[in-house]
Write an enzyme that holds these catalytic residues in place. Structure first.
Site, PDB file in Angstrom:
ATOM      1  CB  SER A   1      -0.954   0.001   1.200  1.00  0.00           C
ATOM      2  OG  SER A   1      -0.241  -0.148   2.406  1.00  0.00           O
TER       3      SER A   1
ATOM      4  CG  ASP B   1      -1.956   5.509   7.955  1.00  0.00           C
ATOM      5  OD1 ASP B   1      -0.800   5.048   8.095  1.00  0.00           O
ATOM      6  OD2 ASP B   1      -2.515   5.600   6.847  1.00  0.00           O
TER       7      ASP B   1
ATOM      8  CG  HIS C   1      -0.301   4.234   4.263  1.00  0.00           C
ATOM      9  ND1 HIS C   1      -0.907   3.506   5.269  1.00  0.00           N
ATOM     10  CD2 HIS C   1       0.017   3.347   3.290  1.00  0.00           C
ATOM     11  CE1 HIS C   1      -0.956   2.222   4.902  1.00  0.00           C
ATOM     12  NE2 HIS C   1      -0.397   2.107   3.716  1.00  0.00           N
TER      13      HIS C   1
END
Length: 448
Positions: free
Chosen positions: A181, A425, A428
């Site tokens: 990802s 998160d 990312h």
């Protein structure tokens, strides 16, 4: 009483009452004053860290003047290497010397400085393809200072991203990001940057949104993400119909989902690492080599660097020996590990990342495990590059050093996941954001 004449009156009537030399002498103060004002204004816009800042606010694009007080406050907390205090330090260097620097300079060694870049490439409104989870401003992030930093290599300048130049280089070609990802995050950044020049068409999306293909018709350019957890074969063990979080990896077999597409590609950007931080059993040639995070008797327990090395060794060897890839066509770029920045825990134990600015170069800990993983990838890259068979070109995109300094670039709590509230998160990267520099690196590598 005799009325005074304006400068313009005197100038237009100089032939009637004054000679040209006398008029020129009288005009000199006005000329010098004008030049001084122009010079001051030019220097302000040239050297001001960001005279105009693009401020995303509830999906609106607002241009406002940057607060000098805020800049001075931040300058007191972050002092870059004084050798490279401005962006324009090479402005008087000859073109030939700049060209030589561009070809030989290590663009991956440097530090972050206040820069003119800002968020000038795109905004969360001007790029419609930003995934909701990376659209940090839409998800409530209020601070914007993390956008106002530019990467400064030690011995040269890193050019700003030019979408037209990039698309001209890749005209008629196919490029794929191969990895997890974070590789998708990288592709989404490039998609936003290129969409300012040509609107991409979404021509393929699988049911899980893991394989995506976009087409830039004006330049006949295809951009893809080929999702792969480990780059090699890896299957999750299913227990009572649900995933167990335990994986079996075949260390000597590449993931066919990307391998079957490889012969079509002109550019492959390959990366990975974050999925190796979990319980795994490692197999090779049908035999069990060992495991990660297991405690079974008679099974050797390895550190994460071991399977990561084997995964890259297997994948790069496969690319180098690709029988169906046309000789000299494929250009493979290895992107190094991008560190996460969880503090006071990890993703499921209360870890967070709420910083709003970069850290100094001197604060980077090169003894951290993330740097070791980067070194493992570098070693495998050098191995395959030194032993390639001429079918493919290999280059490196070494982002680890730059990203270790940017704990401020992650979504944190602003990732909009309704099912995982309370989790952050810190893996990312926000869009627009720090990750856009990866594509400045990428363009420079392609130009070389």
């Amino acid at each position: 009483m005799k009325s005074s004449k304006s400068f313009l009156d005197k100038f237009h009537n100089y032939g009637q009452r004054e000679t040209y030399p006398n008029l020129l002498i009288k005009c000199l103060p006005f000329i010098f004053a004008s030049l001084l004002i122009i010079t001051i204004l030019s220097l302000f816009f040239l050297y001001s860290p960001n005279p105009l800042t693009l401020v995303p606010n509830q999906d609106l694009e607002i241009i406002q003047k940057h607060s000098r007080n805020d800049e001075n406050d931040h300058a007191n907390t972050f002092v870059p290497n004084q050798e490279h205090g401005t962006i324009e330090e090479n402005q008087h260097v000859s073109p030939s010397k700049l060209h030589q620097e561009k070809k030989t300079c290590d663009i991956f060694k440097g530090h972050w400085i206040r820069g003119l870049r800002g968020s000038s490439y795109y905004t969360n409104s001007s790029c419609p393809t930003i995934p909701e989870s990376k659209n940090c401003f839409k998800q409530g992030r209020m601070d914007i200072d993390f956008l106002n930093w530019k990467w400064k290599p030690e011995k040269c300048e890193l050019p700003m991203f030019d979408p037209k130049l990039f698309l001209n280089i890749v005209h008629g070609k196919k490029m794929a990001f191969i990895g997890d990802s974070v590789a998708r995050n990288h592709m989404d950044s490039l998609l936003c940057l290129l969409s300012q020049e040509d609107t991409p068409k979404d021509i393929h999306k699988d049911s899980e949104d893991k394989f995506r293909t976009y087409y830039f018709s004006k330049y006949d350019f295809t951009l893809m993400i080929l999702w792969s957890r480990f780059l090699i074969e890896g299957e999750e063990r299913i227990v009572n119909g649900t995933g167990s979080g335990i994986f079996d990896l075949q260390m000597d077999k590449v993931d066919e989902d990307w391998a079957k597409v490889l012969p079509e590609l002109d550019y492959a950007i390959i990366s990975g690492g974050h999925w190796f931080f979990r319980l795994m059993f490692l197999h090779e040639g049908g035999k069990l080599l060992g495991c990660i995070y297991c405690s079974e008797k008679n099974v050797k327990n390895y550190d994460i660097d071991f399977p990561l090395r084997l995964a890259f060794k297997t994948s790069l060897k496969y690319i180098n020996n690709c029988k169906d890839c046309r000789k000299g066509k494929l250009f493979t770029i290895v992107r190094t590990f991008a560190p996460a920045h969880f503090e006071n825990g990890i993703w499921n134990t209360g870890g967070y990342c709420n910083r709003t600015g970069p850290i100094n170069k001197g604060e980077v800990d090169l003894n951290k495990f993330e740097w070791h993983l980067r070194n493992v990838q570098m070693e495998e890259f050098k191995e395959v590059k030194n032993n390639n068979k001429g079918k493919t070109r290999f280059e490196i995109l070494d982002v680890t050093n730059a990203m270790m300094m940017r704990p401020d670039g992650h979504p944190g709590e602003h990732w909009g996941n309704k099912w995982m509230k309370g989790y952050n998160d810190c893996t990312h990267w926000c869009l627009p954001g720090v990750i856009d520099v990866w594509n400045e690196f990428l363009l420079t590598v392609l130009q070389r």
